[in-house]
Motif scaffolding. Structure first.
Motif, mmCIF file in Angstrom:
data_model
loop_
_atom_site.group_PDB
_atom_site.id
_atom_site.type_symbol
_atom_site.label_atom_id
_atom_site.label_comp_id
_atom_site.label_asym_id
_atom_site.label_seq_id
_atom_site.Cartn_x
_atom_site.Cartn_y
_atom_site.Cartn_z
ATOM 1 N N GLN A 138 -94.914 -8.079 -33.153
ATOM 2 C CA GLN A 138 -95.261 -6.848 -32.699
ATOM 3 C C GLN A 138 -95.004 -6.392 -31.536
ATOM 4 O OE1 GLN A 138 -93.646 -3.680 -34.721
ATOM 5 N NE2 GLN A 138 -93.939 -5.091 -36.624
ATOM 6 N N HIS A 139 -94.689 -4.988 -30.740
ATOM 7 C CA HIS A 139 -95.461 -4.569 -29.320
ATOM 8 C C HIS A 139 -94.818 -2.750 -29.422
ATOM 9 C CE1 HIS A 139 -94.655 -8.154 -27.340
ATOM 10 N NE2 HIS A 139 -93.488 -8.637 -27.645
ATOM 11 N N GLU A 140 -95.927 -2.754 -28.660
ATOM 12 C CA GLU A 140 -96.107 -1.162 -29.348
ATOM 13 C C GLU A 140 -96.925 -1.012 -27.505
ATOM 14 O OE1 GLU A 140 -99.027 1.999 -31.135
ATOM 15 O OE2 GLU A 140 -97.935 0.950 -32.494
ATOM 16 N N GLU A 141 -95.845 0.842 -27.188
ATOM 17 C CA GLU A 141 -96.240 1.107 -25.886
ATOM 18 C C GLU A 141 -96.204 2.114 -25.857
ATOM 19 O OE1 GLU A 141 -94.608 -0.327 -21.148
ATOM 20 O OE2 GLU A 141 -94.129 -1.703 -22.909
ATOM 21 N N ARG A 142 -96.972 2.933 -24.400
ATOM 22 C CA ARG A 142 -96.790 4.421 -24.725
ATOM 23 C C ARG A 142 -96.065 4.402 -22.970
ATOM 24 N NH1 ARG A 142 -96.370 9.487 -26.878
ATOM 25 N NH2 ARG A 142 -97.153 10.644 -25.681
ATOM 26 N N LEU A 143 -94.436 4.506 -23.442
ATOM 27 C CA LEU A 143 -93.568 4.503 -22.424
ATOM 28 C C LEU A 143 -93.405 6.149 -21.445
ATOM 29 C CD1 LEU A 143 -90.965 2.200 -23.435
ATOM 30 C CD2 LEU A 143 -92.634 1.821 -22.133
ATOM 31 N N GLU A 144 -92.817 5.735 -19.857
ATOM 32 C CA GLU A 144 -91.978 7.499 -19.821
ATOM 33 C C GLU A 144 -90.900 7.025 -18.699
ATOM 34 O OE1 GLU A 144 -95.493 9.559 -16.734
ATOM 35 O OE2 GLU A 144 -96.596 7.759 -17.670
ATOM 36 N N GLY A 145 -90.697 8.143 -17.902
ATOM 37 C CA GLY A 145 -90.069 8.604 -16.669
ATOM 38 C C GLY A 145 -88.321 8.096 -17.613
ATOM 39 N N LEU A 146 -87.547 7.025 -16.936
ATOM 40 C CA LEU A 146 -86.350 6.328 -16.620
ATOM 41 C C LEU A 146 -86.261 5.566 -17.597
ATOM 42 C CD1 LEU A 146 -83.402 5.796 -16.101
ATOM 43 C CD2 LEU A 146 -83.421 4.549 -14.194
ATOM 44 N N LEU A 147 -87.548 4.782 -17.730
ATOM 45 C CA LEU A 147 -87.562 3.619 -19.382
ATOM 46 C C LEU A 147 -87.516 4.506 -20.705
ATOM 47 C CD1 LEU A 147 -87.859 0.856 -20.399
ATOM 48 C CD2 LEU A 147 -89.929 0.590 -19.907
ATOM 49 N N ALA A 148 -88.505 4.987 -20.794
ATOM 50 C CA ALA A 148 -88.539 6.241 -21.830
ATOM 51 C C ALA A 148 -87.245 6.936 -21.870
ATOM 52 C CB ALA A 148 -89.215 6.993 -22.279
ATOM 53 N N THR A 149 -86.476 6.582 -21.353
ATOM 54 C CA THR A 149 -84.725 7.851 -21.178
ATOM 55 C C THR A 149 -83.998 6.753 -21.736
ATOM 56 O OG1 THR A 149 -85.236 9.812 -19.493
ATOM 57 C CG2 THR A 149 -83.047 9.201 -20.017
ATOM 58 N N CYS A 150 -84.176 5.507 -21.198
ATOM 59 C CA CYS A 150 -83.193 4.250 -21.248
ATOM 60 C C CYS A 150 -83.201 3.715 -22.911
ATOM 61 C CB CYS A 150 -82.942 3.730 -20.595
ATOM 62 S SG CYS A 150 -82.109 2.649 -20.063
ATOM 63 N N LEU A 151 -84.274 3.800 -23.039
ATOM 64 C CA LEU A 151 -84.757 3.140 -24.854
ATOM 65 C C LEU A 151 -84.369 4.055 -25.908
ATOM 66 C CD1 LEU A 151 -85.475 0.642 -26.470
ATOM 67 C CD2 LEU A 151 -88.639 2.419 -26.390
ATOM 68 N N GLN A 152 -84.529 5.855 -25.451
ATOM 69 C CA GLN A 152 -83.636 6.594 -26.446
ATOM 70 C C GLN A 152 -82.625 6.680 -26.670
ATOM 71 O OE1 GLN A 152 -87.019 10.386 -26.399
ATOM 72 N NE2 GLN A 152 -87.002 9.707 -24.697
ATOM 73 N N HIS A 153 -81.756 6.733 -25.002
ATOM 74 C CA HIS A 153 -80.336 6.697 -25.575
ATOM 75 C C HIS A 153 -80.015 5.134 -25.690
ATOM 76 C CE1 HIS A 153 -76.822 6.294 -22.893
ATOM 77 N NE2 HIS A 153 -76.570 5.419 -23.172
ATOM 78 N N GLU A 154 -80.469 3.951 -26.108
ATOM 79 C CA GLU A 154 -80.210 2.973 -26.899
ATOM 80 C C GLU A 154 -80.383 2.631 -27.786
ATOM 81 O OE1 GLU A 154 -77.607 1.411 -25.146
ATOM 82 O OE2 GLU A 154 -78.254 1.956 -22.950
ATOM 83 N N MET A 155 -81.482 3.656 -28.088
ATOM 84 C CA MET A 155 -81.900 3.907 -29.770
ATOM 85 C C MET A 155 -80.647 4.342 -30.297
ATOM 86 S SD MET A 155 -85.531 3.504 -29.758
ATOM 87 C CE MET A 155 -85.703 3.926 -31.649
ATOM 88 N N ASP A 156 -80.055 5.872 -29.953
ATOM 89 C CA ASP A 156 -79.340 7.020 -30.063
ATOM 90 C C ASP A 156 -78.457 5.766 -30.452
ATOM 91 O OD1 ASP A 156 -80.149 8.876 -30.363
ATOM 92 O OD2 ASP A 156 -79.328 9.833 -28.195
ATOM 93 N N HIS A 157 -77.370 4.425 -30.030
ATOM 94 C CA HIS A 157 -76.264 3.536 -30.286
ATOM 95 C C HIS A 157 -76.501 2.810 -32.028
ATOM 96 C CE1 HIS A 157 -73.823 3.596 -26.601
ATOM 97 N NE2 HIS A 157 -75.110 3.645 -26.028
ATOM 98 N N LEU A 158 -78.363 2.983 -32.203
ATOM 99 C CA LEU A 158 -78.521 2.083 -33.308
ATOM 100 C C LEU A 158 -78.002 3.011 -34.783
ATOM 101 C CD1 LEU A 158 -81.738 0.330 -32.137
ATOM 102 C CD2 LEU A 158 -79.016 -0.618 -32.359
ATOM 103 N N GLU A 159 -77.838 4.085 -33.985
ATOM 104 C CA GLU A 159 -77.184 5.284 -35.353
ATOM 105 C C GLU A 159 -75.992 5.575 -35.162
ATOM 106 O OE1 GLU A 159 -79.235 5.528 -37.844
ATOM 107 O OE2 GLU A 159 -81.576 4.610 -36.679
ATOM 108 N N GLY A 160 -75.310 5.515 -33.892
ATOM 109 C CA GLY A 160 -73.916 5.891 -33.889
ATOM 110 C C GLY A 160 -74.061 6.788 -33.086
ATOM 111 N N ILE A 161 -75.128 7.099 -32.275
ATOM 112 C CA ILE A 161 -74.801 8.223 -31.653
ATOM 113 C C ILE A 161 -74.615 8.018 -29.892
ATOM 114 C CG2 ILE A 161 -76.473 10.083 -30.595
ATOM 115 C CD1 ILE A 161 -77.838 10.374 -33.933
ATOM 116 N N LEU A 162 -73.558 8.734 -29.638
ATOM 117 C CA LEU A 162 -73.081 8.243 -27.972
ATOM 118 C C LEU A 162 -74.164 9.425 -27.149
ATOM 119 C CD1 LEU A 162 -69.755 7.767 -28.204
ATOM 120 C CD2 LEU A 162 -71.663 6.391 -27.825
ATOM 121 N N PHE A 163 -74.341 9.054 -26.227
ATOM 122 C CA PHE A 163 -74.857 10.734 -25.333
ATOM 123 C C PHE A 163 -73.761 11.939 -25.122
ATOM 124 C CE2 PHE A 163 -72.574 9.170 -21.758
ATOM 125 C CZ PHE A 163 -71.733 10.475 -20.793
ATOM 126 N N ILE A 164 -73.325 11.513 -24.999
ATOM 127 C CA ILE A 164 -72.284 12.945 -25.686
ATOM 128 C C ILE A 164 -72.110 13.407 -26.799
ATOM 129 C CG2 ILE A 164 -70.757 11.556 -23.822
ATOM 130 C CD1 ILE A 164 -68.435 11.269 -25.840
#
Length: 190
Positions: A138-164
């Motif tokens: 297990q890991h936990e980290e505070r993220l910001e900037g492009l990494l935070a955005t990219c992680l949220q974008h990729e996590m959307d895929h896990l829910e069947g959501i695309l950026f569009i």
């Protein structure tokens, strides 16, 4: 390792909600290695397992920072450093977002499953993320900037959501029309 085919819209698998990973074994490590090879070949900065047809909660991200270099070359030689990058491959398994900031960032996002199309998407600027690595730790980290955005974008895929899906209906239709036109121009069937 293998380069896997990336599925693209309108493939219905992209709307699948991915299942949690429960077994941390050699099969998982092989999939992760293949996902990184696929990501680098594309090239991209993030890839969810569902984008290669595997409905598991696995993300790989590598922002691939450019290498800073000295412009004073001996003898005035011209050196092409365009392709030098610092790789920082990160694996996020069963990721969760805790405590997203109220401050928002807007990034011009793209997606390997919606090729060559980009649009501004607003997301929390700072997040705390919790995830497991390929060993199950297990890991936990505070993220910001492009990494935070990219992680949220990729996590959307896990829910069947695309950026569009974050765009207005009109903007989403425009992006999909541009993609359709581009495919016709290149003789690619949708």
């Amino acid at each position: 390792m293998a380069i896997l085919p990336i599925i693209e819209v309108p493939d219905p698998r992209l709307k699948t909600v991915s299942e949690p990973v429960t077994e941390f074994n050699d099969e998982l490590k092989t999939l992760i290695a293949d996902m990184f090879e696929t990501l680098y070949d594309a090239p991209g900065i993030g890839l969810a397992a569902i984008q290669v047809g595997v409905a598991k909660r696995i993300l790989v991200i590598d922002l691939q920072e450019p290498v800073p270099h000295d412009h004073d070359h001996e003898h005035g030689e011209h050196c092409d450093h365009q392709h030098e990058v610092i790789n920082d491959p990160r694996v996020f398994i069963n990721p969760e977002i805790l405590d997203p900031s109220e401050d928002l960032n807007v990034y011009n996002e793209g997606c390997l499953s919606v090729p060559d199309q980009y649009a501004d998407v607003e997301r929390p600027a700072i997040i705390t993320a919790r995830w497991q690595d390929e060993t199950g730790k297990q890991h936990e980290e505070r993220l910001e900037g492009l990494l935070a955005t990219c992680l949220q974008h990729e996590m959307d895929h896990l829910e069947g959501i695309l950026f569009i899906d974050h765009l207005s209906r009109l903007k989403r239709k425009m992006v999909l029309k541009k993609l359709e036109k581009q495919r016709k121009e290149h003789g690619i069937a949708a």
